[in-house]
Design an enzyme around this catalytic site. Sequence first.
Site: not given
Length: 246
Positions: A156, A160
């Site tokens: 994740y 991002k």
Amino acid sequence: MDFSSQVCLVTGASRGIGAAIALEFAKHNAQAVIVNYSGSKEKAEAVVAQIEALGSKAVAMQCNVSDKAQCEAMIGEVIKEFGRVDVLVNNAGITRDGLILKMSEEDFDSVIGTNLKGVFNMTQPLSKIMLKQKYGRIVNLASVSGIYGNAGQANYSASKAGVAGFTKAVAKELASRNITCNAVAPGFIATDMTDAMPEGAKEAVVSAVAMKRAGKPEEVAAVVAFLASKEASYITGQIVEVSGGM
């Protein structure tokens, strides 16, 4: 802020931050809001009903943003129905948390595929349309996890961080044609996903927030709407944290 002549497309808008963003555009008189969803048609239709109650047109469109063909098909439908897209918000995202020692390749690839490649899959075809219009606003949802890292979220955090770099590069490419590209990096925001966390884990995260509380989806949506507005015409390539001072 006034979006009365504008068509706004929000991915992952059936719940949480995405739904709040879609509703924020309606509160500012958007001509139309496209509510993209991948899973629950029922939830997306509920957001559509809320938008229509505020006086804007709205339509729910299913599309898995990790699939470029699906993205192009959806964009084609939007152009066929509305003729233009003025605002793109790349909000769709997933988590598959786990320590790097145990993380499967599938869990890594699926998060990158939705959170990062999904942003490319939507931005690349829509940038062509915005270039012809000589106007556009692109707002991507990054995360503080992509700025500072977060244990158990290597996939994740990487996705991002990639969104942040993508945002800065695209901003430079499109700036001369009156198109801006910015990102919002939320911190700990109260949503369905965070509600499922154990209380002890939530308390630990909140303790690292200067304001000592979780954020609200509407607080993120307000910043997204500003960056998508004409008033933000001289802001591009920026990553704005909405984190309560985390």
